[in-house]
Design a protein around this motif. Structure first.
Motif, short mmCIF file in Angstrom:
data_model
loop_
_atom_site.label_atom_id
_atom_site.label_comp_id
_atom_site.label_asym_id
_atom_site.label_seq_id
_atom_site.Cartn_x
_atom_site.Cartn_y
_atom_site.Cartn_z
N VAL A 21 65.40 50.08 80.13
CA VAL A 21 65.86 49.83 81.57
C VAL A 21 67.56 49.18 81.23
CG1 VAL A 21 63.84 48.95 82.24
CG2 VAL A 21 65.77 47.57 81.07
N VAL A 22 68.09 49.63 81.55
CA VAL A 22 69.56 48.97 81.89
C VAL A 22 69.88 47.83 82.56
CG1 VAL A 22 71.86 49.84 82.42
CG2 VAL A 22 70.81 52.00 81.88
N ASN A 23 70.20 46.76 81.79
CA ASN A 23 70.34 45.83 82.35
C ASN A 23 71.46 44.75 82.07
OD1 ASN A 23 68.55 43.55 84.06
ND2 ASN A 23 69.43 42.38 82.33
N PRO A 24 72.35 45.11 82.73
CA PRO A 24 74.27 44.19 82.29
C PRO A 24 74.53 42.71 81.86
CG PRO A 24 74.12 46.22 84.14
CD PRO A 24 72.57 45.94 83.78
N ALA A 25 74.87 42.57 81.41
CA ALA A 25 75.46 40.85 81.15
C ALA A 25 74.65 40.07 82.58
CB ALA A 25 76.18 40.96 80.60
N GLY A 26 74.27 38.59 82.27
CA GLY A 26 74.59 37.73 83.69
C GLY A 26 73.35 38.85 84.85
N THR A 27 72.87 39.67 84.54
CA THR A 27 72.26 40.28 85.55
C THR A 27 70.44 40.17 84.71
OG1 THR A 27 72.49 42.21 85.18
CG2 THR A 27 74.19 41.32 86.16
N ILE A 28 70.11 40.84 86.54
CA ILE A 28 68.59 40.72 86.36
C ILE A 28 68.64 41.71 87.09
CG2 ILE A 28 66.39 40.36 86.31
CD1 ILE A 28 66.81 37.64 86.06
N THR A 29 67.63 43.23 86.47
CA THR A 29 67.58 44.17 87.31
C THR A 29 66.56 44.38 87.89
OG1 THR A 29 67.58 45.59 85.67
CG2 THR A 29 70.14 45.40 86.18
N ARG A 30 66.84 44.98 89.07
CA ARG A 30 64.94 45.37 90.20
C ARG A 30 64.36 46.13 88.84
NH1 ARG A 30 65.33 43.42 94.32
NH2 ARG A 30 67.74 43.07 95.98
N ASP A 31 65.17 47.73 87.90
CA ASP A 31 64.95 48.14 87.02
C ASP A 31 63.48 47.26 85.96
OD1 ASP A 31 64.51 49.84 88.21
OD2 ASP A 31 66.61 50.43 87.08
N LEU A 32 64.47 46.10 85.93
CA LEU A 32 63.88 45.34 84.66
C LEU A 32 62.74 44.33 85.32
CD1 LEU A 32 63.87 43.56 81.52
CD2 LEU A 32 65.63 42.07 82.94
N CYS A 33 63.01 43.39 86.36
CA CYS A 33 61.48 43.39 86.52
C CYS A 33 60.53 44.11 87.07
CB CYS A 33 62.45 42.55 88.23
SG CYS A 33 63.64 41.51 88.42
N ASP A 34 60.51 45.72 87.14
CA ASP A 34 59.29 46.30 87.47
C ASP A 34 59.20 46.58 86.56
OD1 ASP A 34 59.83 46.06 90.10
OD2 ASP A 34 61.17 48.84 90.09
N ARG A 40 63.05 48.15 75.83
CA ARG A 40 64.35 48.08 75.28
C ARG A 40 64.89 48.18 75.96
NH1 ARG A 40 67.53 50.74 70.05
NH2 ARG A 40 69.94 50.07 70.67
N VAL A 41 65.92 46.89 75.89
CA VAL A 41 67.11 47.32 77.05
C VAL A 41 68.19 47.68 76.64
CG1 VAL A 41 68.71 45.22 78.65
CG2 VAL A 41 65.98 44.90 78.39
N ASP A 42 68.94 48.49 77.76
CA ASP A 42 70.35 49.03 77.39
C ASP A 42 71.12 47.79 78.52
OD1 ASP A 42 73.09 50.90 77.61
OD2 ASP A 42 72.12 51.46 78.29
N GLY A 43 71.81 46.95 77.56
CA GLY A 43 72.88 45.99 78.11
C GLY A 43 72.38 44.59 77.72
N GLU A 44 72.18 44.05 77.81
CA GLU A 44 71.35 42.26 77.72
C GLU A 44 70.44 41.87 78.45
OE1 GLU A 44 72.50 39.68 75.46
OE2 GLU A 44 74.24 40.50 75.71
N GLU A 45 69.20 41.29 77.31
CA GLU A 45 68.59 40.64 77.42
C GLU A 45 67.98 39.42 77.54
OE1 GLU A 45 68.39 40.04 74.59
OE2 GLU A 45 67.53 41.06 73.22
N ASP A 46 68.96 38.47 77.47
CA ASP A 46 69.30 37.48 77.75
C ASP A 46 68.29 36.90 79.37
OD1 ASP A 46 70.50 36.99 75.23
OD2 ASP A 46 72.44 36.48 76.27
N LEU A 47 68.44 37.04 80.21
CA LEU A 47 67.85 36.65 81.54
C LEU A 47 66.17 36.79 81.36
CD1 LEU A 47 71.35 36.39 83.70
CD2 LEU A 47 69.46 34.25 82.55
N ALA A 48 66.45 38.06 81.14
CA ALA A 48 64.99 38.82 80.54
C ALA A 48 64.04 37.24 81.29
CB ALA A 48 64.45 39.85 79.48
N LEU A 49 63.98 36.38 80.54
CA LEU A 49 63.16 35.83 80.24
C LEU A 49 62.75 34.85 81.79
CD1 LEU A 49 62.04 33.79 78.07
CD2 LEU A 49 63.73 32.01 78.30
#
Length: 168
Positions: free
Chosen positions: A86-99, A113-122
């Protein structure tokens, strides 16, 4: 593929800098007995894997502290493990990551695997994980942190989520 999501406004970034959970050492990992184990971060995922603990969900981005970190990513590739990207830019949580997080809990063991930043995936992990699950994540410069998902941590996460801005 869905679009949009949520981002942390610049003036509220300080609210997202408080860690959840408590520090945990590598030796303490083996003493855990959670109903589910979720890892967020490359180094943490690799550490847990090397200890013989296969996470129910591992989220990684192939980097650590903004540097290439390929050990865990290489392990996933070498073993031919199925992953969702999934694509997830820094400082964001995308709908794709949530899904992807939601789907991983429905389908069973998973790798994201996050293309971008996984910090907020928590945050989506805490909201989707069952109570009693261990979430182990990396805290830059400090090491590993662990939290046990419960109602209080879910409520704290929901309150933080309300501080973010929805984006298209």
């Amino acid at each position: 593929m869905s679009s949009g999501g949520w981002r942390v406004p610049e003036e509220k970034r300080h609210l997202f800098k408080e860690p959840f959970g408590v520090p945990i050492s590598e030796s303490e990992l083996g003493e855990r007995n959670a109903n589910k184990t979720i890892t967020v971060g490359d180094v943490v995922s690799m550490t847990v894997w090397r200890m013989g603990i296969i996470p129910d969900l591992a989220i990684y981005d192939g980097r650590t502290e903004r540097r290439e970190m390929t050990d865990f990513a290489a392990l996933v590739e070498e073993q031919g493990l199925e992953k969702t990207v999934v694509v997830n830019p820094a400082g964001t949580i995308t709908r794709d990551l949530c899904d992807a997080v939601r789907n991983a809990f429905v389908r069973g063991p998973g790798l994201i695997r996050v293309d971008g930043e996984e910090d907020l995936a928590l945050m989506p992990v805490i909201l989707e994980a069952p109570e009693g699950a261990d979430v182990i994540y990396g805290w830059p410069g400090k090491g590993m942190m662990v939290l046990v998902v419960d109602q209080a941590i879910k409520q704290r996460t929901e309150q933080l989520w309300k501080e973010m801005e929805e984006s298209e």
